[in-house]
Enzyme design. Structure first.
Site, PDB file in Angstrom:
ATOM      1  N   HIS A  82      44.034  36.913  38.500  1.00  0.00           N
ATOM      2  CA  HIS A  82      44.354  36.161  39.703  1.00  0.00           C
ATOM      3  C   HIS A  82      44.003  34.687  39.499  1.00  0.00           C
ATOM      4  O   HIS A  82      42.874  34.368  39.139  1.00  0.00           O
ATOM      5  CB  HIS A  82      43.553  36.676  40.906  1.00  0.00           C
ATOM      6  N   TYR A 145      30.386  35.436  42.675  1.00  0.00           N
ATOM      7  CA  TYR A 145      31.031  34.132  42.459  1.00  0.00           C
ATOM      8  C   TYR A 145      31.010  33.294  43.734  1.00  0.00           C
ATOM      9  O   TYR A 145      31.065  33.806  44.850  1.00  0.00           O
ATOM     10  CB  TYR A 145      32.461  34.303  41.938  1.00  0.00           C
TER      11      TYR A 145
END
Length: 484
Positions: A82, A145
Site C-alpha cells: 500500500h 507506525y
C-alpha cells in the site's frame, strides 16, 4: 534488483546498545534507522521516535498525528503493498518483520524496491507515495507506525496498491506467499504494469493575476502539480476559502496574494479589507499549513518597517509599520512565523508584468509629461523574475526555513533615480524629472505614510547560494524587453 538490508528469514535477535544512526536507501527519502536499545535481565527500553535527534540525522520533521499498531498472531502474516497519501515511521514493539518497500511515485525511481528486516532495534521512515508491505517472522509480532495525517475512508480512496507477488519487482519473501496468511484484497492488487503512479503533491500559487503570480506561473509552467489560483478561486479574505482545499494533496503554498491598496487602507473600509486579507486570511492559511504539514512561502513587504533605520534592514529587525497596510502585513508575518515549514520573503518596489512604477514612468515619458518624483525614499527594485527564482531556489534547495529579504542587488537608489533612468531610455532629458521630498509630493493629500528607507540586507539570502541581479542592470533589461 532490490537493495536489501539484513534480509534473513529467521527470527531476528534484538541488538542492544547500537548508536542511533540513519542509513539512506536506494529509494529517495526512504531512510532506515538503527535504534539505541537498552537491555538487562528485566527486558529492554528504547526511544522509539525522538524528534530532535532524528531530525538532526536528516529525518523530515513530519509531524505525526496518529499511532497505529498491527498485531500479527502468526508467523507468515503478510500485508500490503500500500502506498498512502502521508508519511509513515515504522517500527516493531515485539517480534520482527521482513519489510518491503516499492517506490510508486511518479518519476525515474518508479518500481524501485528496498527490503529489510525490522526488529525492535530498527525502524524506517517511509515518505508519501512509497508502497509498504511486511511479513511477520515470528508469532505475536506487534508492528507499529506513526502517520502525519488522520485515516479516513476518503483518504484511503487515494491509496495506490501493488500486488505482493508481482514479478516485475520480484520481492524475495522469506515465507512463500502460497504458505503465508494474506487477505483476499491484498491478493487482488494489480501488477506494476497496471499501477497508476501516485502524483506528487500540489503546489498552490495564490494571487495568480498579480505581477509575481504571473511570473511564477510562467517559471513553473512545465512542472507537474502546480495550480495557479486567482482571487475567484481562492480569496484570502473569505473565511471559507481554506476549507475548500483538499490539503492531503498539497505540499507547498506560495502566497503571492495580498491587499495592496496602501492609501485606500487608511480608510475605514480599506483598512477592514486589508486586515481581512493580509492578517486574518494569512492567519487562517498559516493554521491550515501547520495542521497539514504544508510548506508555506509567503511574500511580505518592507512596509513592515518604519524606514528610519540607518543602513539596510535585516530580517530580525523589529516590526514598526507606519500605516494600516504595513500593520496588516506585519500581523500576517507574525502568523506565518509560527508555521514549522515556512519561508517568509520580505521584498520592496516590485516590478513585473502589469501596472507598476516603471510602466507609469514609461507612459509619462512617451506623452512628454515632466513629472515630480520623490527623491528621499531610497530602496531597491525587485523584479519578479528574480523574486520567483529566489522562491524556487529556497523551496528546492537546502535553505533553512525562516525569513529572508529578497530584492535585486546593487547600489540603492531613489524613485527619482529610477525615473531618470526610464526617461533616459526613452530618449528624454533627465531635467524633465523634478525631484521633490515625500512631504512636498503628498502635501494636501490624504495618503498613507511611507517609509523613507526601504533598503533590505541581502546577506542571508546570498548565503544560501542565490545572488539576485544588480537592480540597474535588471532595469536596463526590463526596459529593453518592453521596446517595440
Amino acid at each position: 534488483m532490490a537493495q536489501t538490508a539484513r534480509q534473513e528469514g529467521a527470527t531476528a535477535a534484538v541488538q542492544f546498545s547500537k548508536p542511533l544512526t540513519a542509513q539512506p536507501t536506494t529509494i529517495p527519502g526512504l531512510t532506515l534507522f538503527d535504534l539505541n536499545v537498552h537491555g538487562d535481565n528485566r527486558g529492554w527500553f528504547k526511544e522509539n521516535w525522538q524528534r530532535q535527534k532524528m531530525t538532526e540525522l536528516g529525518m523530515p520533521d513530519f509531524g505525526p498525528v496518529q499511532n497505529n499498531i498491527s498485531f500479527n498472531a502468526s508467523r507468515g502474516t503478510t500485508r500490503g503493498i500500500h502506498a498512502e497519501p502521508w508519511d509513515k515511521y515504522i517500527s516493531v514493539a515485539t517480534g520482527s518483520v521482513f519489510g518491503a518497500w516499492v517506490d510508486l511515485r511518479q518519476g525515474s525511481t518508479f518500481g524501485k524496491v528496498f527490503t529489510a528486516v525490522i526488529d525492535p532495534s530498527t525502524a524506517i521512515y517511509v515518505p508519501r507515495g512509497v508502497g509498504n508491505a511486511f511479513q511477520s517472522l515470528e508469532d505475536n509480532t506487534a508492528y507499529t507506525y506513526l502517520v502525519n495525517d488522520h485515516w479516513s475512508a476518503e483518504a484511503q480512496a487515494q491509496y495506490t496498491f501493488l500486488n505482493l507477488a508481482d514479478s516485475a519487482v520480484a520481492i524475495d519473501w522469506p515465507i512463500s506467499l502460497d504458505e503465508a496468511a494474506l487477505s483476499d484484497k491484498d491478493r487482488a492488487h494489480p501488477p506494476l504494469t497496471e499501477v497508476v503512479p501516485m502524483a506528487p503533491t500540489t503546489t498552490l500559487v495564490l494571487g495568480a493575476r498579480g505581477q509575481l503570480g504571473r511570473e511564477l506561473s510562467r517559471q513553473l509552467a512545465d512542472r507537474p502539480g502546480v495550480r495557479a489560483l486567482e482571487r475567484d478561486d481562492f480569496d484570502l479574505a473569505d473565511p471559507a476559502a481554506v476549507g475548500r482545499i483538499d490539503w492531503r494533496r498539497v505540499g507547498t503554498v506560495v502566497n503571492a496574494a495580498a491587499y495592496t491598496a496602501v492609501d485606500e487602507a487608511e480608510t475605514e473600509a480599506g483598512g477592514a479589507a486589508a486586515w481581512a486579507a493580509n492578517a486574518e486570511g494569512v492567519a487562517r492559511l498559516a493554521q491550515a499549513c501547520t495542521q497539514h504539514q504544508v510548506t508555506l512561502i509567503h511574500v511580505s513587504t518592507d512596509y513592515v518597517f518604519d524606514g528610519t533605520r540607518e543602513g539596510a534592514y535585516a530580517e530580525a529587525d523589529p516590526l514598526r509599520p507606519v500605516n494600516a497596510y504595513g500593520t496588516s502585513k506585519a500581523a500576517g508575518d507574525l502568523a506565518v512565523g509560527v508555521v514549522p515549514r515556512h519561508y517568509l520573503l520580505r521584498t520592496s518596489w516590485v516590478i513585473g508584468e502589469g501596472k507598476n512604477f516603471v510602466r507609469t514612468m514609461q507612459s509619462l515619458a512617451e506623452r512628454g509629461i515632466a513629472p515630480s518624483v520623490v527623491a528621499d525614499q531610497v530602496g531597491r527594485l525587485t523584479f519578479t523574475r528574480d523574486l520567483a527564482e529566489a522562491i524556487i531556489h529556497l523551496r528546492n534547495g537546502d535553505a533553512p526555513y525562516g525569513t529572508y529579504n529578497v530584492t535585486n542587488g546593487g547600489e540603492p537608489g531613489s524613485w527619482a533615480e529610477v525615473a531618470r533612468r526610464v526617461y533616459a531610455d526613452a530618449g528624454r532629458p533627465s531635467s524633465q524629472i523634478t525631484e521633490v521630498s515625500t512631504e512636498e509630493y503628498f502635501a494636501g493629500k490624504s495618503v498613507a505614510r511611507r517609509p523613507l528607507n526601504s533598503v533590505l540586507d541581502l546577506a542571508k539570502l546570498e548565503a544560501t547560494g542565490f545572488t539576485p541581479r544588480d537592480q540597474w542592470e535588471a532595469l536596463e533589461e526590463y526596459l529593453a524587453d518592453s521596446r517595440p
